[in-house]
Scaffold this motif. Structure first.
Motif, PDB file in Angstrom:
ATOM      1  N   PHE A 370       0.862  -1.181   0.000  1.00 53.43           N
ATOM      2  CA  PHE A 370       0.000   0.000   0.000  1.00 53.43           C
ATOM      3  C   PHE A 370       0.902   1.236   0.000  1.00 53.43           C
ATOM      4  O   PHE A 370       1.813   1.349   0.840  1.00 53.43           O
ATOM      5  CB  PHE A 370      -0.890   0.030   1.247  1.00 53.43           C
ATOM      6  N   LEU A 371       0.636   2.167  -0.907  1.00 54.62           N
ATOM      7  CA  LEU A 371       1.454   3.375  -0.985  1.00 54.62           C
ATOM      8  C   LEU A 371       0.577   4.611  -0.759  1.00 54.62           C
ATOM      9  O   LEU A 371      -0.501   4.733  -1.354  1.00 54.62           O
ATOM     10  CB  LEU A 371       2.132   3.480  -2.354  1.00 54.62           C
ATOM     11  N   PHE A 372       1.070   5.505   0.106  1.00 52.77           N
ATOM     12  CA  PHE A 372       0.338   6.741   0.448  1.00 52.77           C
ATOM     13  C   PHE A 372       1.313   7.913   0.488  1.00 52.77           C
ATOM     14  O   PHE A 372       2.523   7.727   0.658  1.00 52.77           O
ATOM     15  CB  PHE A 372      -0.336   6.613   1.815  1.00 52.77           C
ATOM     16  N   ARG A 373       0.771   9.124   0.385  1.00 49.92           N
ATOM     17  CA  ARG A 373       1.639  10.306   0.541  1.00 49.92           C
ATOM     18  C   ARG A 373       2.215  10.341   1.946  1.00 49.92           C
ATOM     19  O   ARG A 373       3.356  10.706   2.160  1.00 49.92           O
ATOM     20  CB  ARG A 373       0.856  11.584   0.257  1.00 49.92           C
ATOM     21  N   SER A 374       1.399   9.949   2.922  1.00 46.55           N
ATOM     22  CA  SER A 374       1.869   9.875   4.305  1.00 46.55           C
ATOM     23  C   SER A 374       1.235   8.661   4.965  1.00 46.55           C
ATOM     24  O   SER A 374       0.038   8.422   4.810  1.00 46.55           O
ATOM     25  CB  SER A 374       1.490  11.136   5.089  1.00 46.55           C
ATOM     26  N   VAL A 375       2.053   7.900   5.699  1.00 46.90           N
ATOM     27  CA  VAL A 375       1.506   6.759   6.440  1.00 46.90           C
ATOM     28  C   VAL A 375       1.177   7.171   7.876  1.00 46.90           C
ATOM     29  O   VAL A 375       0.827   6.329   8.703  1.00 46.90           O
ATOM     30  CB  VAL A 375       2.489   5.562   6.443  1.00 46.90           C
ATOM     31  N   ARG A 376       1.285   8.471   8.162  1.00 49.35           N
ATOM     32  CA  ARG A 376       0.899   8.988   9.477  1.00 49.35           C
ATOM     33  C   ARG A 376      -0.520   9.574   9.453  1.00 49.35           C
ATOM     34  O   ARG A 376      -1.014  10.022  10.480  1.00 49.35           O
ATOM     35  CB  ARG A 376       1.897  10.038   9.942  1.00 49.35           C
ATOM     36  N   ASN A 377      -1.125   9.570   8.295  1.00 46.67           N
ATOM     37  CA  ASN A 377      -2.503  10.035   8.142  1.00 46.67           C
ATOM     38  C   ASN A 377      -3.428   9.158   8.985  1.00 46.67           C
ATOM     39  O   ASN A 377      -3.304   7.941   9.011  1.00 46.67           O
ATOM     40  CB  ASN A 377      -2.870   9.953   6.655  1.00 46.67           C
ATOM     41  N   LYS A 378      -4.370   9.772   9.683  1.00 52.60           N
ATOM     42  CA  LYS A 378      -5.238   9.024  10.610  1.00 52.60           C
ATOM     43  C   LYS A 378      -6.051   7.946   9.891  1.00 52.60           C
ATOM     44  O   LYS A 378      -6.273   6.853  10.429  1.00 52.60           O
ATOM     45  CB  LYS A 378      -6.162   9.993  11.348  1.00 52.60           C
ATOM     46  N   LYS A 379      -6.503   8.247   8.699  1.00 55.14           N
ATOM     47  CA  LYS A 379      -7.271   7.264   7.931  1.00 55.14           C
ATOM     48  C   LYS A 379      -6.400   6.055   7.582  1.00 55.14           C
ATOM     49  O   LYS A 379      -6.857   4.903   7.643  1.00 55.14           O
ATOM     50  CB  LYS A 379      -7.800   7.933   6.660  1.00 55.14           C
ATOM     51  N   VAL A 380      -5.151   6.313   7.230  1.00 53.96           N
ATOM     52  CA  VAL A 380      -4.222   5.226   6.901  1.00 53.96           C
ATOM     53  C   VAL A 380      -3.914   4.397   8.149  1.00 53.96           C
ATOM     54  O   VAL A 380      -3.887   3.158   8.102  1.00 53.96           O
ATOM     55  CB  VAL A 380      -2.918   5.799   6.301  1.00 53.96           C
ATOM     56  N   LEU A 381      -3.709   5.062   9.271  1.00 49.41           N
ATOM     57  CA  LEU A 381      -3.448   4.354  10.529  1.00 49.41           C
ATOM     58  C   LEU A 381      -4.628   3.484  10.933  1.00 49.41           C
ATOM     59  O   LEU A 381      -4.456   2.361  11.440  1.00 49.41           O
ATOM     60  CB  LEU A 381      -3.128   5.352  11.642  1.00 49.41           C
ATOM     61  N   ARG A 382      -5.823   3.984  10.688  1.00 49.89           N
ATOM     62  CA  ARG A 382      -7.014   3.181  11.014  1.00 49.89           C
ATOM     63  C   ARG A 382      -7.119   1.950  10.115  1.00 49.89           C
ATOM     64  O   ARG A 382      -7.547   0.878  10.562  1.00 49.89           O
ATOM     65  CB  ARG A 382      -8.274   4.049  10.900  1.00 49.89           C
ATOM     66  N   LEU A 383      -6.721   2.084   8.871  1.00 41.86           N
ATOM     67  CA  LEU A 383      -6.722   0.927   7.966  1.00 41.86           C
ATOM     68  C   LEU A 383      -5.692  -0.110   8.424  1.00 41.86           C
ATOM     69  O   LEU A 383      -5.969  -1.314   8.413  1.00 41.86           O
ATOM     70  CB  LEU A 383      -6.426   1.379   6.531  1.00 41.86           C
ATOM     71  N   MET A 384      -4.516   0.351   8.822  1.00 41.50           N
ATOM     72  CA  MET A 384      -3.494  -0.564   9.359  1.00 41.50           C
ATOM     73  C   MET A 384      -4.036  -1.340  10.549  1.00 41.50           C
ATOM     74  O   MET A 384      -3.902  -2.567  10.636  1.00 41.50           O
ATOM     75  CB  MET A 384      -2.260   0.233   9.824  1.00 41.50           C
ATOM     76  N   GLU A 385      -4.618  -0.594  11.484  1.00 38.50           N
ATOM     77  CA  GLU A 385      -5.152  -1.218  12.698  1.00 38.50           C
ATOM     78  C   GLU A 385      -6.247  -2.223  12.355  1.00 38.50           C
ATOM     79  O   GLU A 385      -6.306  -3.317  12.940  1.00 38.50           O
ATOM     80  CB  GLU A 385      -5.706  -0.135  13.630  1.00 38.50           C
ATOM     81  N   TYR A 386      -7.087  -1.889  11.402  1.00 36.66           N
ATOM     82  CA  TYR A 386      -8.177  -2.786  10.988  1.00 36.66           C
ATOM     83  C   TYR A 386      -7.606  -4.099  10.433  1.00 36.66           C
ATOM     84  O   TYR A 386      -8.058  -5.188  10.803  1.00 36.66           O
ATOM     85  CB  TYR A 386      -9.028  -2.087   9.928  1.00 36.66           C
ATOM     86  N   LEU A 387      -6.624  -4.003   9.557  1.00 34.37           N
ATOM     87  CA  LEU A 387      -6.037  -5.206   8.965  1.00 34.37           C
ATOM     88  C   LEU A 387      -5.320  -6.057  10.006  1.00 34.37           C
ATOM     89  O   LEU A 387      -5.421  -7.295   9.994  1.00 34.37           O
ATOM     90  CB  LEU A 387      -5.071  -4.828   7.842  1.00 34.37           C
ATOM     91  N   GLU A 388      -4.604  -5.389  10.926  1.00 29.74           N
ATOM     92  CA  GLU A 388      -3.904  -6.143  11.974  1.00 29.74           C
ATOM     93  C   GLU A 388      -4.893  -6.851  12.890  1.00 29.74           C
ATOM     94  O   GLU A 388      -4.640  -7.974  13.347  1.00 29.74           O
ATOM     95  CB  GLU A 388      -2.990  -5.208  12.765  1.00 29.74           C
ATOM     96  N   ASN A 389      -6.019  -6.224  13.160  1.00 29.79           N
ATOM     97  CA  ASN A 389      -7.064  -6.870  13.966  1.00 29.79           C
ATOM     98  C   ASN A 389      -7.688  -8.061  13.247  1.00 29.79           C
ATOM     99  O   ASN A 389      -8.273  -8.938  13.877  1.00 29.79           O
ATOM    100  CB  ASN A 389      -8.159  -5.867  14.338  1.00 29.79           C
ATOM    101  N   LYS A 390      -7.535  -8.076  11.918  1.00 25.70           N
ATOM    102  CA  LYS A 390      -8.027  -9.195  11.111  1.00 25.70           C
ATOM    103  C   LYS A 390      -6.893 -10.198  10.824  1.00 25.70           C
ATOM    104  O   LYS A 390      -7.011 -11.038   9.929  1.00 25.70           O
ATOM    105  CB  LYS A 390      -8.567  -8.671   9.770  1.00 25.70           C
ATOM    106  N   ASN A 391      -5.809 -10.088  11.602  1.00 27.70           N
ATOM    107  CA  ASN A 391      -4.668 -11.026  11.509  1.00 27.70           C
ATOM    108  C   ASN A 391      -3.900 -10.925  10.195  1.00 27.70           C
ATOM    109  O   ASN A 391      -3.325 -11.911   9.721  1.00 27.70           O
ATOM    110  CB  ASN A 391      -5.133 -12.470  11.730  1.00 27.70           C
ATOM    111  N   ILE A 392      -3.885  -9.724   9.617  1.00 27.97           N
ATOM    112  CA  ILE A 392      -3.002  -9.449   8.480  1.00 27.97           C
ATOM    113  C   ILE A 392      -1.910  -8.513   8.986  1.00 27.97           C
ATOM    114  O   ILE A 392      -2.184  -7.361   9.337  1.00 27.97           O
ATOM    115  CB  ILE A 392      -3.771  -8.814   7.305  1.00 27.97           C
ATOM    116  N   ASN A 393      -0.689  -9.008   9.048  1.00 25.10           N
ATOM    117  CA  ASN A 393       0.410  -8.209   9.571  1.00 25.10           C
ATOM    118  C   ASN A 393       0.719  -7.036   8.648  1.00 25.10           C
ATOM    119  O   ASN A 393       0.669  -7.171   7.416  1.00 25.10           O
ATOM    120  CB  ASN A 393       1.672  -9.063   9.721  1.00 25.10           C
ATOM    121  N   VAL A 394       1.042  -5.909   9.255  1.00 23.45           N
ATOM    122  CA  VAL A 394       1.358  -4.698   8.503  1.00 23.45           C
ATOM    123  C   VAL A 394       2.768  -4.241   8.850  1.00 23.45           C
ATOM    124  O   VAL A 394       3.113  -4.088  10.025  1.00 23.45           O
ATOM    125  CB  VAL A 394       0.354  -3.568   8.811  1.00 23.45           C
TER     126      VAL A 394
END
Length: 928
Positions: A370-394
């Motif tokens: 996944f590529l973003f202008r910033s990985v510190r964006n709150k929306k991006v961080l929420r997506l990371m957290e969502y995937l990790e909660n679904k057992n997909i390592n980020v």
């Protein structure tokens, strides 16, 4: 050569004229550059020391060295070539001409963070310069730390431009920056330190102000090659054009469409105007336009993206074609979008990944980035957290999560437990979280609680001292609660993120002590030091953001999807790339005041009103072109905002969604994620000998990056060693020196070592050291015959690794060569490994000089007269035995075999990790 296309062959064989190579994404530029070097050395018999090859990043540099070493004969010393990052090559030029530099031997290079703190510490000096008030009011900066960060940026920009700054008479802001930069340089050189931008400027100054040095470089360097030329700045171009002189055998390779580092001072001007540096018709231009990375759909999409913008002549017109075998039988560019909510968007992305997995289209999550202008964006961080909660390592080392990891909060919590009573830091919500978490951990660790209580009592009573923060932190490492966060068996970056992060935290604390010149915390400084540490320093670090551990050899860890910034992804490739940040546009983040000042400093090139547009298109082009098999654009389509931004309208509107029939996932065929093969570069002392003594300590230092505590013994040894090196260089250059001058140099070396390591040597130790240096000068140096070389670098290149070392002294005597290595230890203990080192040096130097090395000597500086010199057996059998041993150790290192058995009592005695091994591994050498 049959494996190269026609234009690649032209690049390889065009060596005697200026050459501009426009190399699109995936066009094989690195492979072509490597073959060009091989062609020069193997076919044209050019000596390796006559070649300069520079690139932009450490990763690219190591990749070039790895590939080139595999292409050239083992008899050729790649270490003689000027190869590496531009900064490393500039440092080499400075080191080779240190007598012409404002820097002295043993200088220290500041990293980005250290530079900011250096400026912060000196802020009062900069605020006293006329114009400071108006300057910071103009930029609306009030806090000292913000002012330091701002000055750092403009100082770097000035030096990257290589300009005197003042272009407009009466411009007070530029006049202020000029005076700041002048004072800043004086402060740097006074303390014998240099930052990254001044590395380049100092290199350029040495060359331009010293005709002998410049002529020597021009005589030596016959062929120059610069990779990623679109990422160079003006001072770098000046350096390389200066060195090439009238020869003009300079080849630059790059892609103006991927010029995305303007914020670091890079300018596409260098590549767009390169031909104008030479007479009309003299510079040849070759285009590499076949993309072997991406399938046809992706290449066409990238071409169309660039056609969406009217460039007005501010780029090279080019049309890439795909050279990739068409293994993918479905759409290569699609979208993942929803028109409802962010929650639905996250669910759709998750379902897509799982469908790829269940349909066995991917065999490892690391095929997806996944590529973003910033990985510190709150929306991006929420997506990371969502995937990790679904057992997909980020894997996302730059997402600013470092200070929110449990292991870091625990480290800070322990320090708070020791020092918090000096001031009520616990009103800070973050510190309270760290403190409460640590208290809970300590409930089951009575030993650590008792130890902390003892430290707290000593801080209250101010009884003596207990080292600096770094030493205090190391004292916790053997306790049960701390060991919970350490796992020295697991190497996977994500599975063992805690250990890697603690290594980074130790390094940060070590830097703090060095920045503050803090040797010990005692009653004189405890309040000031502790207050600054918690109230300011850690706060700045947390707000600035610290990246987690990254391994350039493993940019896509197994069993994890990557979340990277566009800039971070530069030079990488992935089978599936999912590009977000489609809400951004060319007007993203406007700061008119900053831009106005920037254009006053920069040499004008592109139209100011179009710079944001150009930069926007280039950065997204770079992101899109990372994809090998499938490029996916993703967003939540908010028509009222609008999302996606209108800039994407022409390329986004007709894309099919991953759930539509036109995209047949059953016909999707993906490449494997490529392994990033980079040879290990191993030194004799810091790698081979360290591993031979203790593989576990080697792993801690080189894999987990734990810094080691410097001792007075090591500083004393380094002081004496560099003093002897200086004497040998003086004799080598046929210069003279008297005792008073030797004493002055010796004390200067100590002064700079003290600033570098912040370790003070008592006067009687300094006197003892000078006595040893003087003894060498009076009784040994004058008896040397012809000095062939001083501090000679040697390298042994093998298939999987490169071993390098430095020979202290090479002497020619009666037609044969002798080598001497200086040791500050006694003539015992490590004698065997010293002898083996000499034997390897002899083996390598015989190849280099084509002369037999008949004599090897170890010179023990601290020994009595009759025991000072030991002769080393250099017969073929002994050398072969040592070579085989060293190769075996190097192979074990490359294979990451760090198992070790019983540890040696003498070696463990002063080891920083002794308490960990003793408690966790149940090793107690005191009983042996």
């Amino acid at each position: 050569m049959d494996k190269f296309n026609e234009n690649q062959k032209k690049v390889i064989e065009t060596i005697d004229s200026p050459l501009l190579v426009i190399a699109g994404p995936g066009s094989g530029k690195t492979r072509t550059l490597v073959e060009r070097v091989s062609y020069l050395i193997n076919k044209k018999k050019v000596q390796s020391e006559n070649i300069l090859l520079a690139t932009f990043t450490e990763k690219a540099s190591k990749e070039l060295i790895t590939r080139i070493s595999a292409k050239i004969s083992g008899k050729i010393d790649i270490g003689e070539m000027y190869i590496g990052t531009i900064h490393s090559i500039c440092l080499r030029i400075i080191d080779e001409n240190i007598n012409y530099s404002y820097l002295k031997r043993n200088y220290r290079v500041l990293d980005d963070l250290e530079q900011k703190f250096f400026i912060y510490k000196k802020m009062k000096n900069f605020l006293n310069i006329d114009g400071s008030l108006e300057f910071f009011q103009f930029l609306e900066k009030r806090k000292s730390w913000d002012k330091a960060v701002e000055l750092k940026k403009w100082i770097d920009r000035i030096n990257e431009e290589g300009t005197s700054v003042v272009k407009e008479i009466g411009n007070e802001r530029l006049e202020y920056l000029k005076n700041v930069n002048t004072l800043y340089k004086k402060m740097l050189f006074k303390e014998n330190i240099v930052d990254f931008s001044n590395i380049q400027f100092e290199c350029y100054r040495i060359l331009i102000e010293n005709s002998k040095v410049l002529e020597s470089m021009r005589e030596k360097i016959n062929y120059i090659m610069i990779d990623e030329y679109q990422d160079t700045n003006l001072i770098q171009e000046k350096i390389f054009l200066l060195i090439t002189g009238k020869k003009n055998n300079i080849c630059v390779v790059g892609d103006d469409d991927q010029g995305i580092y303007r914020f670091r001072g890079a300018t596409v001007r260098n590549i767009l105007k390169f031909e104008k540096n030479f007479e009309i018709g003299k510079c040849k231009k070759i285009e590499l336009n076949i993309n072997y990375r991406s399938n046809e759909d992706i290449v066409n999409f990238c071409n169309n993206w660039n056609k969406c913008l009217y460039w007005g002549g501010w780029r090279y017109g080019k049309e890439l074609v795909s050279g990739k075998e068409p293994k993918n039988k479905t759409l290569g560019v699609v979208k993942i979008s929803v028109k409802t909510s962010e929650e639905d968007w996250k669910k759709k992305i998750y379902k897509f990944i799982k469908k790829l997995e269940t349909s066995k289209k991917i065999n490892d999550y690391n095929q997806i980035a996944f590529l973003f202008r910033s990985v510190r964006n709150k929306k991006v961080l929420r997506l990371m957290e969502y995937l990790e909660n679904k057992n997909i390592n980020v894997y996302s080392p730059r997402s600013n999560m470092f200070f929110f990891r449990d292991e870091i909060k625990f480290c800070i919590g322990i320090l708070l437990c020791v020092f918090y009573q000096s001031k009520d830091f616990l009103k800070n919500t973050y510190y309270r979280e760290c403190f409460d978490m640590t208290l809970k951990e300590l409930e089951n660790d009575l030993e650590l609680r008792k130890y902390i209580k003892d430290l707290r009592n000593r801080t209250k009573s101010l009884d003596g001292n207990f080292g600096n923060f770094f030493k205090i932190l190391y004292s916790f490492i053997g306790f049960k609660s701390f060991r919970k966060y350490l796992d020295f068996q697991e190497d996977h970056i994500l599975k063992n993120r805690k250990t890697y992060n603690i290594g980074i935290f130790f390094k940060l604390i070590n830097k703090f002590d060095r920045i503050c010149q803090l040797d010990k915390i005692d009653k004189e400084n405890i309040e000031k030091v502790v207050n600054y540490f918690f109230a300011s320093h850690l706060v700045y670090l947390k707000n600035t953001g610290i990246s987690e551990y990254e391994d350039i050899k493993e940019y896509a860890p197994s069993n994890s999807v990557s979340f990277l910034t566009f800039h971070q992804s530069k030079g990488l490739e992935f089978p599936i790339v999912i590009v977000g940040s489609l809400e951004s546009g060319p007007d993203f983040i406007i700061n008119e005041k900053q831009e106005k000042l920037e254009f006053q400093i920069m040499e004008e090139f592109e139209p100011q009103e179009r710079v944001k547009e150009f930069d926007f298109w280039r950065v997204y082009y770079t992101a899109f072109s990372r994809a090998q098999n499938l490029l996916t654009l993703t967003c939540v389509e908010y028509p009222k905002i609008p999302v996606p931004h209108f800039a994407f309208k022409k390329v986004y509107g007709n894309l099919k969604d991953v759930v539509q029939d036109e995209f047949e996932i059953s016909k999707l065929n993906l490449d494997e994620t490529k392994e990033n093969y980079i040879k290990e570069k191993l030194s004799f002392t810091n790698h081979i000998n360290l591993y031979d003594n203790c593989p576990r300590l080697y792993k801690l230092v080189h894999e987990y990056k734990f810094p080691q505590v410097k001792t007075k013994e090591l500083i004393f040894g380094e002081l004496v060693h560099i003093s002897l090196e200086e004497l040998n260089k003086i004799k080598f250059e046929n210069k003279s020196i008297n005792i008073q001058e030797i004493k002055e140099k010796y004390m200067d070396f100590y002064k700079y070592l003290y600033k570098k390591y912040n370790i003070k040597l008592e006067n009687f130790i300094l006197e003892e050291g000078f006595t040893k240096v003087l003894d060498y000068y009076e009784n040994y140096m004058e008896n040397l015959d012809i000095i062939k070389d001083v501090e000679k670098k040697v390298m042994l290149t093998e298939k999987e690794y490169i071993i390098e070392g430095i020979v202290d002294l090479v002497v020619e005597k009666n037609g044969h060569l002798e080598i001497v290595d200086f040791k500050t230890g006694k003539n015992s203990g490590y004698k065997k490994e010293y002898e083996e080192q000499i034997q390897i040096y002899a083996y390598l130097l015989e190849k280099k000089y084509s002369k037999e090395i008949l004599v090897g000597k170890i010179f023990y500086i601290n020994e009595e007269r009759e025991k000072k010199i030991t002769y080393v057996n250099l017969d073929n059998e002994a050398i072969l035995k040592t070579i085989n041993k060293f190769k075996k150790i190097a192979t074990e290192i490359v294979r990451k075999n760090y198992k070790t058995g019983y540890l040696d009592k003498d070696l463990c005695k002063y080891c920083d990790f002794r308490s960990y091994c003793k408690n966790y591994l149940n090793i107690n050498n005191e009983d042996k």
